[in-house]
Write a protein that holds these residues in place. Sequence first.
Motif, PDB file in Angstrom:
ATOM      1  N   TRP A   2       0.620  -1.240   0.113  1.00 20.04           N
ATOM      2  CA  TRP A   2       0.391  -0.154  -0.555  1.00 20.04           C
ATOM      3  C   TRP A   2       1.467   1.148  -0.332  1.00 20.04           C
ATOM      4  O   TRP A   2       0.094   2.098  -1.023  1.00 20.04           O
ATOM      5  CB  TRP A   2      -0.906  -0.056   1.487  1.00 20.04           C
ATOM      6  N   HIS A   3       2.528   1.503   0.523  1.00 24.37           N
ATOM      7  CA  HIS A   3       2.671   2.489   0.911  1.00 24.37           C
ATOM      8  C   HIS A   3       3.698   2.519  -0.809  1.00 24.37           C
ATOM      9  O   HIS A   3       3.596   3.708  -1.352  1.00 24.37           O
ATOM     10  CB  HIS A   3       3.921   2.407   2.088  1.00 24.37           C
ATOM     11  N   ASP A   4       3.866   1.380  -1.094  1.00 24.60           N
ATOM     12  CA  ASP A   4       4.467   1.382  -2.893  1.00 24.60           C
ATOM     13  C   ASP A   4       3.524   2.085  -3.438  1.00 24.60           C
ATOM     14  O   ASP A   4       3.783   2.803  -4.572  1.00 24.60           O
ATOM     15  CB  ASP A   4       4.289   0.104  -3.663  1.00 24.60           C
ATOM     16  N   VAL A   5       1.947   2.254  -3.812  1.00 27.91           N
ATOM     17  CA  VAL A   5       0.969   2.511  -4.190  1.00 27.91           C
ATOM     18  C   VAL A   5       0.878   3.925  -4.037  1.00 27.91           C
ATOM     19  O   VAL A   5       0.138   4.714  -5.369  1.00 27.91           O
ATOM     20  CB  VAL A   5      -0.542   1.713  -4.240  1.00 27.91           C
ATOM     21  N   ARG A   6       0.687   4.456  -3.190  1.00 31.12           N
ATOM     22  CA  ARG A   6       0.824   6.273  -2.514  1.00 31.12           C
ATOM     23  C   ARG A   6       1.822   6.634  -3.223  1.00 31.12           C
ATOM     24  O   ARG A   6       1.885   7.599  -3.414  1.00 31.12           O
ATOM     25  CB  ARG A   6       0.862   6.073  -1.041  1.00 31.12           C
ATOM     26  N   ARG A   7       3.209   5.971  -2.921  1.00 29.75           N
ATOM     27  CA  ARG A   7       4.739   6.562  -3.272  1.00 29.75           C
ATOM     28  C   ARG A   7       4.176   6.776  -4.931  1.00 29.75           C
ATOM     29  O   ARG A   7       4.873   7.247  -5.050  1.00 29.75           O
ATOM     30  CB  ARG A   7       6.146   5.484  -3.328  1.00 29.75           C
ATOM     31  N   ARG A  14       2.117   9.529  -6.073  1.00 32.12           N
ATOM     32  CA  ARG A  14       2.778  10.602  -5.077  1.00 32.12           C
ATOM     33  C   ARG A  14       3.174  11.503  -6.605  1.00 32.12           C
ATOM     34  O   ARG A  14       3.630  12.110  -7.132  1.00 32.12           O
ATOM     35  CB  ARG A  14       2.592  11.257  -3.936  1.00 32.12           C
ATOM     36  N   ALA A  15       4.602   9.843  -6.773  1.00 33.80           N
ATOM     37  CA  ALA A  15       5.589  10.809  -7.891  1.00 33.80           C
ATOM     38  C   ALA A  15       4.586  10.702  -8.967  1.00 33.80           C
ATOM     39  O   ALA A  15       5.244  11.636 -10.182  1.00 33.80           O
ATOM     40  CB  ALA A  15       5.991   9.261  -7.589  1.00 33.80           C
ATOM     41  N   GLY A  16       4.418  10.369  -9.879  1.00 34.86           N
ATOM     42  CA  GLY A  16       3.399  10.727 -10.895  1.00 34.86           C
ATOM     43  C   GLY A  16       4.095   9.845 -11.890  1.00 34.86           C
ATOM     44  O   GLY A  16       5.042   8.982 -11.664  1.00 34.86           O
ATOM     45  N   PRO A  17       3.362   9.994 -13.608  1.00 33.68           N
ATOM     46  CA  PRO A  17       3.933   8.443 -14.173  1.00 33.68           C
ATOM     47  C   PRO A  17       5.190   9.375 -14.815  1.00 33.68           C
ATOM     48  O   PRO A  17       5.993   8.467 -15.312  1.00 33.68           O
ATOM     49  CB  PRO A  17       2.352   9.315 -15.279  1.00 33.68           C
ATOM     50  N   ASP A  18       5.302  10.219 -14.862  1.00 30.31           N
ATOM     51  CA  ASP A  18       6.908  10.585 -15.214  1.00 30.31           C
ATOM     52  C   ASP A  18       7.811  10.379 -14.467  1.00 30.31           C
ATOM     53  O   ASP A  18       9.542  10.601 -14.395  1.00 30.31           O
ATOM     54  CB  ASP A  18       7.346  12.312 -15.629  1.00 30.31           C
ATOM     55  N   THR A  19       8.139  10.122 -13.564  1.00 30.10           N
ATOM     56  CA  THR A  19       9.391   9.435 -12.292  1.00 30.10           C
ATOM     57  C   THR A  19       9.337   8.361 -12.362  1.00 30.10           C
ATOM     58  O   THR A  19       8.737   7.318 -12.119  1.00 30.10           O
ATOM     59  CB  THR A  19       8.499  10.112 -10.894  1.00 30.10           C
ATOM     60  N   PRO A  20      10.687   7.562 -12.740  1.00 30.50           N
ATOM     61  CA  PRO A  20      10.744   6.034 -12.550  1.00 30.50           C
ATOM     62  C   PRO A  20      10.675   5.603 -11.303  1.00 30.50           C
ATOM     63  O   PRO A  20      10.994   6.382  -9.936  1.00 30.50           O
ATOM     64  CB  PRO A  20      12.384   6.044 -13.036  1.00 30.50           C
ATOM     65  N   GLU A  73      11.939   9.460  -5.680  1.00 28.50           N
ATOM     66  CA  GLU A  73      11.046  10.296  -4.670  1.00 28.50           C
ATOM     67  C   GLU A  73      10.589  11.353  -5.922  1.00 28.50           C
ATOM     68  O   GLU A  73      11.643  11.438  -6.502  1.00 28.50           O
ATOM     69  CB  GLU A  73      11.583  10.816  -4.059  1.00 28.50           C
ATOM     70  N   ALA A  74       9.268  11.447  -5.530  1.00 29.79           N
ATOM     71  CA  ALA A  74       9.129  12.543  -6.805  1.00 29.79           C
ATOM     72  C   ALA A  74      10.043  13.928  -5.938  1.00 29.79           C
ATOM     73  O   ALA A  74       9.978  14.205  -4.935  1.00 29.79           O
ATOM     74  CB  ALA A  74       7.789  13.301  -6.605  1.00 29.79           C
ATOM     75  N   PRO A  75      10.502  15.217  -6.527  1.00 29.19           N
ATOM     76  CA  PRO A  75      10.868  16.133  -6.213  1.00 29.19           C
ATOM     77  C   PRO A  75       9.322  17.127  -5.541  1.00 29.19           C
ATOM     78  O   PRO A  75       8.545  17.236  -5.444  1.00 29.19           O
ATOM     79  CB  PRO A  75      10.753  17.094  -7.322  1.00 29.19           C
ATOM     80  N   GLU A  76       9.666  17.372  -3.971  1.00 32.03           N
ATOM     81  CA  GLU A  76       8.376  18.074  -3.067  1.00 32.03           C
ATOM     82  C   GLU A  76       8.490  20.414  -3.132  1.00 32.03           C
ATOM     83  O   GLU A  76       9.979  19.720  -4.463  1.00 32.03           O
ATOM     84  CB  GLU A  76       9.953  18.190  -1.745  1.00 32.03           C
ATOM     85  N   GLU A  77       7.688  20.007  -3.959  1.00 28.53           N
ATOM     86  CA  GLU A  77       7.723  21.714  -3.800  1.00 28.53           C
ATOM     87  C   GLU A  77       8.118  22.390  -2.864  1.00 28.53           C
ATOM     88  O   GLU A  77       8.549  22.361  -1.369  1.00 28.53           O
ATOM     89  CB  GLU A  77       5.170  22.028  -3.519  1.00 28.53           C
ATOM     90  N   VAL A  78       8.449  24.030  -3.115  1.00 30.09           N
ATOM     91  CA  VAL A  78       9.417  24.536  -2.447  1.00 30.09           C
ATOM     92  C   VAL A  78       7.854  25.345  -1.193  1.00 30.09           C
ATOM     93  O   VAL A  78       6.848  25.446  -1.498  1.00 30.09           O
ATOM     94  CB  VAL A  78       9.620  25.573  -3.184  1.00 30.09           C
TER      95      VAL A  78
END
Length: 69
Positions: free
Chosen positions: A38-43, A46-52, A56-61
Motif C-alpha cells: 500500500w505504501h508503494d502504491v501511494r508513493r 504521489r510520484a506521478g507518471p514521469d518519475t521512474p 522519489e518525486a521532488p517536493e514542492e518549495v
Amino acid sequence: MSWDNATLTILATFGCGTLLLSQITEVLSKLPEVIRAWHDVRRALRAGPDTPLGEEAPEEVGESNGNTG
C-alpha cells in the motif's frame, strides 16, 4: 442430550476455534506485506507518471521546511 452429542459438540467447537485461530494467524502474518504494498502504491501515485520507479518525486518549495512564500 447424550454423551455422543456432547462429545461431538465439543469436538466441533474446538475444531472451529482452531480453524479460526489459524486463519487469523495467516492474515496477521501477511499484514506487513500488504502495508508495504500500500505504501508503494501511494508513493507511485504521489510520484506521478514521469518519475521512474525507485525515485522519489521532488517536493514542492515550502512544503518540507515550512516556508510559505
